[in-house]
Enzyme design. Structure first.
Site, PDB file in Angstrom:
ATOM      1  N   HIS A 280       0.819  -1.226   0.000  1.00 10.94           N
ATOM      2  CA  HIS A 280       0.000   0.000   0.000  1.00 10.94           C
ATOM      3  C   HIS A 280       0.857   1.283   0.000  1.00 10.94           C
ATOM      4  CE1 HIS A 280       0.007  -0.532   4.661  1.00 10.94           C
ATOM      5  NE2 HIS A 280       1.046   0.179   4.279  1.00 10.94           N
TER       6      HIS A 280
ATOM      7  N   HIS B 117      -1.408   4.798   9.728  1.00 12.69           N
ATOM      8  CA  HIS B 117      -0.034   5.272   9.939  1.00 12.69           C
ATOM      9  C   HIS B 117      -0.077   6.608  10.665  1.00 12.69           C
ATOM     10  CE1 HIS B 117      -0.008   2.598   6.412  1.00 12.69           C
ATOM     11  NE2 HIS B 117       1.261   2.360   6.638  1.00 12.69           N
TER      12      HIS B 117
ATOM     13  N   HIS C 238      10.332  -3.924   3.818  1.00 15.86           N
ATOM     14  CA  HIS C 238      10.781  -2.534   3.801  1.00 15.86           C
ATOM     15  C   HIS C 238      11.080  -2.046   5.207  1.00 15.86           C
ATOM     16  CE1 HIS C 238       6.392  -1.964   4.298  1.00 15.86           C
ATOM     17  NE2 HIS C 238       6.478  -0.660   4.367  1.00 15.86           N
TER      18      HIS C 238
ATOM     19  N   GLU D 170       4.227  -5.336   8.567  1.00 13.18           N
ATOM     20  CA  GLU D 170       2.884  -5.159   7.989  1.00 13.18           C
ATOM     21  C   GLU D 170       2.360  -6.466   7.380  1.00 13.18           C
ATOM     22  OE1 GLU D 170       2.995  -0.407   6.774  1.00 13.18           O
ATOM     23  OE2 GLU D 170       3.275  -1.879   5.198  1.00 13.18           O
TER      24      GLU D 170
HETATM   25  C1  DHB Z   1       6.337   3.459   2.232  1.00 13.47           C
HETATM   26  C2  DHB Z   1       5.741   2.206   2.390  1.00 13.47           C
HETATM   27  C3  DHB Z   1       4.701   2.028   3.307  1.00 13.47           C
HETATM   28  O1  DHB Z   1       4.080   0.834   3.542  1.00 13.47           O
HETATM   29  C4  DHB Z   1       4.240   3.096   4.038  1.00 13.47           C
HETATM   30  O2  DHB Z   1       3.196   2.902   4.868  1.00 13.47           O
HETATM   31  C5  DHB Z   1       4.849   4.350   3.908  1.00 13.47           C
HETATM   32  C6  DHB Z   1       5.876   4.518   2.998  1.00 13.47           C
HETATM   33  C7  DHB Z   1       7.433   3.673   1.244  1.00 13.47           C
HETATM   34  O3  DHB Z   1       7.975   2.724   0.698  1.00 13.47           O
HETATM   35  O4  DHB Z   1       7.754   4.845   0.970  1.00 13.47           O
HETATM   36 FE    FE Z   2       2.604   1.042   5.409  1.00 15.86          FE
END
Ligand code: DHB
Ligand code: FE
Length: 279
Positions: free
Chosen positions: A12, A59, A193, A240
């Site tokens: 997302h 978030h 990530h 996540e």
């Molecule tokens: C990014 C990815 C995410 O899941 C998020 O909530 C905020 C930023 C990103 O890769 O920039």
């Molecule tokens: Fe996220």
């Protein structure tokens, strides 16, 4: 009787929403990513869900350190997109499904999962980006959506096992709802990530590919993976992925995999996408 017909998993990343909103989906950087969603866009036109039970994380948009529900179910009539610093995304409001949401809430709490009822909240990129990826840019979203927010921001997150078991309880709840509804469960977020700290920028393709395989074929085994392994291997925001386990728990043990897509990177994130149907 309502029934769960399919599960969709997708990352997302907020920059995906910005690419859609700013008309950049054909740019060299973005085109390969959006190609991976063409199948799903066609498929969902045929499969026409009445309701999407959309598992995502907030978030720090609707919730902050003042309020940290582990599991929050949106029971309201309507949810507006959140202002995440650049104004709300230019996407339609989300129409809720209060009758089904209240029914699921009652059933799942009686099955020993504590949910927080939320009648008013805004919904951030965690929920709106998956809708845009699957439905494009309609004037109104083509189905009702039950927002289901999971805390993966403030330690500790719920375990993969708890999420998987919760998915099963959600399925039981949906199947005891006395209206003929086609319900899909979506799990969002991930894949690997990490957005902060010394490991910022971490991507782990091997872990992600293994996760995609195991969530299809061996969800019971994957559910046993402790939360710290998500963080160690997929990064602090890779946690996540526990939300995908709620989606998977809501499906049959054996599913048909209609589509799998993996792409690195979008912004700082490895993007994964699955479409699974109950066989
Ligand atoms: C990014 C990815 C995410 O899941 C998020 O909530 C905020 C930023 C990103 O890769 O920039
Ligand atoms: Fe996220």
């Amino acid at each position: 009787m309502a029934r769960i017909t399919a599960g969709v998993a997708t990352s997302h990343v907020p920059a995906i929403g910005a690419a859609i909103d700013l008309g950049k989906t054909g740019d060299d950087y973005w085109a390969p990513l959006f190609k991976g969603y063409e199948f799903g866009r066609k498929w969902i036109e045929q499969s026409r869900p009445d309701v999407v039970f959309l598992v995502y994380n907030d978030h720090a948009s609707a919730f902050g350190m003042d309020l940290v529900p582990t599991f929050a179910i949106g029971c309201g009539d309507e949810f507006e997109p959140a202002d995440e610093g650049w104004g709300p995304r230019p996407v339609p409001n989300v129409e809720g499904c209060p009758e089904l949401a209240w029914h699921i809430m009652q059933s799942v709490i009686q099955d020993d999962f504590d949910l927080t009822v939320v009648n008013e909240m805004t919904v951030d990129h965690g929920l709106t980006v998956p809708l845009s990826l699957m439905f494009g840019q309609p004037a109104a979203w083509p189905c009702k959506v039950i927002p289901f927010a999971v805390n993966v921001v403030v330690y500790p997150p719920p375990s993969g096992q708890r999420c998987y078991n919760l998915g099963k309880a959600i399925r039981k709840a949906v199947e005891s709802f006395d209206e003929d509804l086609n319900v899909q469960v979506w799990g969002t977020g991930g894949m690997s990530h990490q957005l902060q700290g010394p490991r910022a920028g971490l991507i782990n393709r091997e872990f992600d590919r293994d996760f995609l395989q195991r969530i299809v074929e061996d969800p019971e085994g994957l559910a046993k993976m402790p939360h710290i392994d998500y963080v160690r291997q997929a990064g602090s925001e890779g946690i996540e992925l526990v939300m995908w386990m709620i989606m998977r728990g809501a499906l049959n043990e054996h599913v048909n995999e209609l589509h799998r897509f993996y792409h690195v990177p979008a912004s700082n994130t490895a993007v994964g996408h699955l479409i699974l149907v109950n066989s």
